[in-house]
Design an enzyme around this catalytic site. Sequence first.
Site, short mmCIF file in Angstrom:
data_model
loop_
_atom_site.label_atom_id
_atom_site.label_comp_id
_atom_site.label_asym_id
_atom_site.label_seq_id
_atom_site.Cartn_x
_atom_site.Cartn_y
_atom_site.Cartn_z
N ASP A 29 13.13 -1.18 11.37
CA ASP A 29 12.18 -2.00 10.62
C ASP A 29 12.83 -2.72 9.45
O ASP A 29 12.73 -3.95 9.32
CB ASP A 29 11.02 -1.14 10.12
N ARG A 76 8.28 8.61 -3.46
CA ARG A 76 8.18 7.15 -3.53
C ARG A 76 8.37 6.62 -4.95
O ARG A 76 9.10 5.64 -5.15
CB ARG A 76 6.84 6.67 -2.95
N ASP A 84 1.94 4.55 1.12
CA ASP A 84 3.24 4.24 0.52
C ASP A 84 3.27 2.87 -0.13
O ASP A 84 3.94 2.67 -1.16
CB ASP A 84 4.36 4.36 1.56
N SER A 141 6.61 9.22 14.22
CA SER A 141 7.40 8.71 13.10
C SER A 141 7.77 9.88 12.19
O SER A 141 7.06 10.88 12.12
CB SER A 141 6.64 7.64 12.32
#
Length: 344
Positions: A15, A94, A123, A179
């Site tokens: 990605d 994050r 996120d 994922s």
Amino acid sequence: MSKGLVVLAYSGGLDTSCILVWLKEQGYDVIAYLANIGQNEDFDAARKKAEKLGAKKVFVEDLRCEFVEEFIWPSVQANGVYEDRYLLGTAIARPCIARRQVQIARQERAQFVSHGATGKGNDQIRFELTCYALYPEVQIVAPWRIPEFYNRFRGRKDLMEYAEKHDIPVPVTPKAPWSMDANLMHISYESGVLENPKNHAPSDLFQMTVNPEDSPSEPDVLEIDFIKGVPVKVTHVKEGKSKDSPLEIFSYLNEIGGKHGVGRIDIVENRFIGMKSRGIYETPGGAILLQAHLDIETFTMDREVRRIKQNLGIKFSELIYNGTGLDHTHLRYGFRSHTSTVRV
């Protein structure tokens, strides 16, 4: 003519590799930024890949120590658990990643930052609120919310075709049907075959912990010393060895907990944006520290203070999960001022 300089939170995967090239197509100069927060990653290979794809600069930042001391430890102090079970492994990572991204953006005089978070999860909020808190004038390029991008890339097949066309190296091994996000605190698994709650986690999914059925029958006995709610030392009672630096303490607890199958969690959680999401997590060190810290509190708190602390812990966890609990000062000091009222 360049649209400007953008700092991309880059993982080296499909990605963000496609996003790097796509940003260049759109006219941006791209700085790739990789954060080492304890994931199993070939950072040198990722650096070379980003350079090959045309990144103007590549920053590889080792954030493991500050991740433990400034993000994991305050969550331990607060007994940070979202909806009774999730230990916030991704939620606290994050802001740690985004904080350094903003520092690089300011240092390099970049007007933009970018990330690969989708428009469906939490996120995007965690990244962007951190960036806006620390760099209010920054502009955020979120490709998965831009129609020109998401209409072009409707699935992995489109990304693979784009990668082939632009000579972007892609994994040669088949992609797992879920994922995964990994850091020092945990590994999370979601999507794909896991979206159906009837599907049990496949036996080959777990990477940090052994199956409890295969764990040793002989226990490992640990003593953990706390000061003001922060672990300062862990000792293996039988072997006599000890660890006393934050990174070593947490890594060792991960090792011992993983050996015994500690910290596996399978939940359906409520995301901030209103969706429900099934997540499977491995958090061995965090699970050990939660129980040890709760034990410490039984010695240090009376029942009324404990009740207040429980309510504060729930609120803390919701704010961190939602990405809304930190302002400029708290991010600068890595949550410390936020948790000062709940130290023990």
